[in-house]
Design a protein around this motif. Sequence first.
Motif, PDB file in Angstrom:
ATOM      1  N   SER A  75       0.844  -1.190   0.000  1.00 21.70           N
ATOM      2  CA  SER A  75       0.000   0.000   0.000  1.00 21.70           C
ATOM      3  C   SER A  75       0.881   1.242   0.000  1.00 21.70           C
ATOM      4  CB  SER A  75      -0.913   0.010   1.226  1.00 21.70           C
ATOM      5  OG  SER A  75      -0.147   0.207   2.411  1.00 21.70           O
ATOM      6  N   LEU A  76       0.292   2.380  -0.403  1.00 21.17           N
ATOM      7  CA  LEU A  76       1.059   3.622  -0.465  1.00 21.17           C
ATOM      8  C   LEU A  76       1.654   3.979   0.894  1.00 21.17           C
ATOM      9  CD1 LEU A  76       2.015   6.187  -1.899  1.00 21.17           C
ATOM     10  CD2 LEU A  76      -0.226   7.200  -1.412  1.00 21.17           C
ATOM     11  N   PHE A  77       0.855   3.868   1.950  1.00 23.42           N
ATOM     12  CA  PHE A  77       1.334   4.229   3.282  1.00 23.42           C
ATOM     13  C   PHE A  77       2.469   3.310   3.723  1.00 23.42           C
ATOM     14  CE2 PHE A  77      -2.731   6.522   4.933  1.00 23.42           C
ATOM     15  CZ  PHE A  77      -2.501   7.518   4.003  1.00 23.42           C
ATOM     16  N   ALA A  78       2.341   2.006   3.447  1.00 22.70           N
ATOM     17  CA  ALA A  78       3.394   1.058   3.836  1.00 22.70           C
ATOM     18  C   ALA A  78       4.692   1.373   3.098  1.00 22.70           C
ATOM     19  CB  ALA A  78       2.949  -0.374   3.549  1.00 22.70           C
ATOM     20  N   ILE A  79       4.583   1.696   1.811  1.00 18.59           N
ATOM     21  CA  ILE A  79       5.772   2.030   1.020  1.00 18.59           C
ATOM     22  C   ILE A  79       6.433   3.294   1.566  1.00 18.59           C
ATOM     23  CG2 ILE A  79       6.568   2.786  -1.254  1.00 18.59           C
ATOM     24  CD1 ILE A  79       4.408   0.944  -2.458  1.00 18.59           C
ATOM     25  N   LEU A  80       5.614   4.298   1.897  1.00 15.72           N
ATOM     26  CA  LEU A  80       6.163   5.547   2.429  1.00 15.72           C
ATOM     27  C   LEU A  80       6.808   5.329   3.801  1.00 15.72           C
ATOM     28  CD1 LEU A  80       3.404   8.106   1.379  1.00 15.72           C
ATOM     29  CD2 LEU A  80       5.738   7.930   0.480  1.00 15.72           C
ATOM     30  N   LEU A  81       6.252   4.439   4.609  1.00 15.61           N
ATOM     31  CA  LEU A  81       6.855   4.157   5.912  1.00 15.61           C
ATOM     32  C   LEU A  81       8.228   3.522   5.765  1.00 15.61           C
ATOM     33  CD1 LEU A  81       3.911   2.853   8.137  1.00 15.61           C
ATOM     34  CD2 LEU A  81       5.348   4.852   8.553  1.00 15.61           C
ATOM     35  N   ARG A  82       8.419   2.770   4.668  1.00 15.89           N
ATOM     36  CA  ARG A  82       9.721   2.145   4.426  1.00 15.89           C
ATOM     37  C   ARG A  82      10.695   3.104   3.753  1.00 15.89           C
ATOM     38  NH1 ARG A  82       6.355  -2.203   2.668  1.00 15.89           N
ATOM     39  NH2 ARG A  82       6.858  -1.767   0.498  1.00 15.89           N
ATOM     40  N   SER A  83      10.169   4.201   3.190  1.00 16.93           N
ATOM     41  CA  SER A  83      11.018   5.177   2.503  1.00 16.93           C
ATOM     42  C   SER A  83      11.612   6.143   3.522  1.00 16.93           C
ATOM     43  CB  SER A  83      10.199   5.943   1.462  1.00 16.93           C
ATOM     44  OG  SER A  83       9.602   5.064   0.533  1.00 16.93           O
ATOM     45  N   ARG A  84      12.554   6.974   3.064  1.00 17.11           N
ATOM     46  CA  ARG A  84      13.127   7.990   3.936  1.00 17.11           C
ATOM     47  C   ARG A  84      12.025   8.932   4.397  1.00 17.11           C
ATOM     48  NH1 ARG A  84      17.456   6.416   6.102  1.00 17.11           N
ATOM     49  NH2 ARG A  84      18.152   8.562   6.434  1.00 17.11           N
ATOM     50  N   TRP A  85      12.118   9.413   5.636  1.00 20.45           N
ATOM     51  CA  TRP A  85      11.039  10.175   6.247  1.00 20.45           C
ATOM     52  C   TRP A  85      10.676  11.437   5.462  1.00 20.45           C
ATOM     53  CZ3 TRP A  85      11.904  15.199   7.713  1.00 20.45           C
ATOM     54  CH2 TRP A  85      13.246  15.608   7.806  1.00 20.45           C
ATOM     55  N   VAL A  90      10.498  11.880   2.331  1.00 27.07           N
ATOM     56  CA  VAL A  90       9.694  11.642   1.122  1.00 27.07           C
ATOM     57  C   VAL A  90       8.226  11.974   1.399  1.00 27.07           C
ATOM     58  CG1 VAL A  90       8.897   9.886  -0.502  1.00 27.07           C
ATOM     59  CG2 VAL A  90      11.291   9.898   0.245  1.00 27.07           C
ATOM     60  N   SER A  91       7.707  11.510   2.540  1.00 22.80           N
ATOM     61  CA  SER A  91       6.319  11.805   2.904  1.00 22.80           C
ATOM     62  C   SER A  91       6.118  13.295   3.134  1.00 22.80           C
ATOM     63  CB  SER A  91       5.929  11.027   4.172  1.00 22.80           C
ATOM     64  OG  SER A  91       5.997   9.643   3.943  1.00 22.80           O
ATOM     65  N   LEU A  92       7.136  13.937   3.687  1.00 17.25           N
ATOM     66  CA  LEU A  92       7.039  15.376   3.917  1.00 17.25           C
ATOM     67  C   LEU A  92       6.951  16.132   2.598  1.00 17.25           C
ATOM     68  CD1 LEU A  92       6.932  17.153   6.425  1.00 17.25           C
ATOM     69  CD2 LEU A  92       9.383  17.542   6.188  1.00 17.25           C
ATOM     70  N   LEU A  93       7.675  15.679   1.590  1.00 16.85           N
ATOM     71  CA  LEU A  93       7.595  16.299   0.265  1.00 16.85           C
ATOM     72  C   LEU A  93       6.210  16.119  -0.349  1.00 16.85           C
ATOM     73  CD1 LEU A  93      11.051  15.410  -1.361  1.00 16.85           C
ATOM     74  CD2 LEU A  93      10.264  17.642  -0.546  1.00 16.85           C
ATOM     75  N   VAL A  94       5.616  14.939  -0.133  1.00 21.09           N
ATOM     76  CA  VAL A  94       4.265  14.705  -0.651  1.00 21.09           C
ATOM     77  C   VAL A  94       3.282  15.674   0.008  1.00 21.09           C
ATOM     78  CG1 VAL A  94       2.376  13.044  -0.822  1.00 21.09           C
ATOM     79  CG2 VAL A  94       4.737  12.280  -1.177  1.00 21.09           C
ATOM     80  N   PRO A  96      -2.223  13.563   6.480  1.00 21.72           N
ATOM     81  CA  PRO A  96      -1.827  12.170   6.745  1.00 21.72           C
ATOM     82  C   PRO A  96      -0.366  11.888   6.377  1.00 21.72           C
ATOM     83  CG  PRO A  96      -3.957  12.245   5.665  1.00 21.72           C
ATOM     84  CD  PRO A  96      -3.403  13.628   5.608  1.00 21.72           C
ATOM     85  N   PHE A  97       0.136  12.589   5.369  1.00 21.32           N
ATOM     86  CA  PHE A  97       1.516  12.353   4.952  1.00 21.32           C
ATOM     87  C   PHE A  97       2.506  12.978   5.942  1.00 21.32           C
ATOM     88  CE2 PHE A  97      -1.079  12.035   1.136  1.00 21.32           C
ATOM     89  CZ  PHE A  97      -0.646  10.823   0.622  1.00 21.32           C
ATOM     90  N   VAL A  98       2.083  14.058   6.615  1.00 20.52           N
ATOM     91  CA  VAL A  98       2.910  14.611   7.689  1.00 20.52           C
ATOM     92  C   VAL A  98       3.015  13.608   8.828  1.00 20.52           C
ATOM     93  CG1 VAL A  98       3.107  16.444   9.414  1.00 20.52           C
ATOM     94  CG2 VAL A  98       2.342  16.999   7.103  1.00 20.52           C
ATOM     95  N   ILE A  99       1.878  12.963   9.150  1.00 17.39           N
ATOM     96  CA  ILE A  99       1.872  11.947  10.212  1.00 17.39           C
ATOM     97  C   ILE A  99       2.773  10.776   9.832  1.00 17.39           C
ATOM     98  CG2 ILE A  99       0.431  10.288  11.454  1.00 17.39           C
ATOM     99  CD1 ILE A  99      -1.889  12.314  11.142  1.00 17.39           C
ATOM    100  N   SER A 148       5.296  10.898   7.830  1.00 16.65           N
ATOM    101  CA  SER A 148       6.673  11.387   7.902  1.00 16.65           C
ATOM    102  C   SER A 148       7.206  11.311   9.324  1.00 16.65           C
ATOM    103  CB  SER A 148       6.730  12.831   7.394  1.00 16.65           C
ATOM    104  OG  SER A 148       8.031  13.355   7.513  1.00 16.65           O
ATOM    105  N   ILE A 149       6.378  11.699  10.298  1.00 18.00           N
ATOM    106  CA  ILE A 149       6.789  11.639  11.708  1.00 18.00           C
ATOM    107  C   ILE A 149       7.002  10.195  12.143  1.00 18.00           C
ATOM    108  CG2 ILE A 149       6.043  12.108  14.073  1.00 18.00           C
ATOM    109  CD1 ILE A 149       4.533  14.558  12.941  1.00 18.00           C
ATOM    110  N   MET A 150       6.099   9.298  11.732  1.00 17.82           N
ATOM    111  CA  MET A 150       6.240   7.880  12.078  1.00 17.82           C
ATOM    112  C   MET A 150       7.512   7.293  11.474  1.00 17.82           C
ATOM    113  SD  MET A 150       2.272   6.678  11.562  1.00 17.82           S
ATOM    114  CE  MET A 150       2.663   4.926  11.762  1.00 17.82           C
TER     115      MET A 150
END
Length: 201
Positions: A9-19, A21-25, A51-54, A56-58
């Motif tokens: 899922s998108l969220f799972a992929i972002l959690l595995r990516s550098r933090w 990346v979600s902040l940029l989204v 949600p992407f800020v959250i 990023s923090i996680m």
Amino acid sequence: MKLRMAENSLFAILLRSRWWVSLLVALGFVVVSFALLPESVRVVGALGGAPFVIISIMALRRQWGLPSPAKAEALLKAAGSIGWIELADALTAAWQREGYTVQRLTGQRADFVLQRQGRTVVASARRLKAARVGVEPLRELLQAVDEHEATSGLYLALGEPTEAAVSFANQNAISLLRGMPLAQLLRDMPVSAPAAAPRKA
């Protein structure tokens, strides 16, 4: 029943990516909202990035203190090149640093018994360098888990597990420790610097 996030899922992929990346989204939501949306709904559109800020923090909390990708690669390469005694010493020191009491096993189906706060984990690392992880070594580890009446098993690997191995591990409380989590465990292990290239005459 415990819900589990889909691995792809998108969220799972972002959690595995550098933090970041979600902040940029999230920042992209803000930029697009203020550039394209009517003034009355800009703020609402920008909040879509919350949600992407959250995430990023996680991700930042998960990645805090992790070795860089280059350092992780060097650590895993070093783990694959040293002898068993050196590797066992490095793992023992790493687990003791995390508060475990470590007992080494010899001539058995597993290599370590780890104990902390009333929890017992049996770990296997002798086949760390195998290119593929199949079910058979996990069966042996499961037998060792039962013999020691342990809470769970831990299998350390540099190679890729087969789908059958992943399924077997999930069904039998066995964790596969590989990649960045393995590098994190071994983060204090010395890594030899690459040899300097010879100078041209």
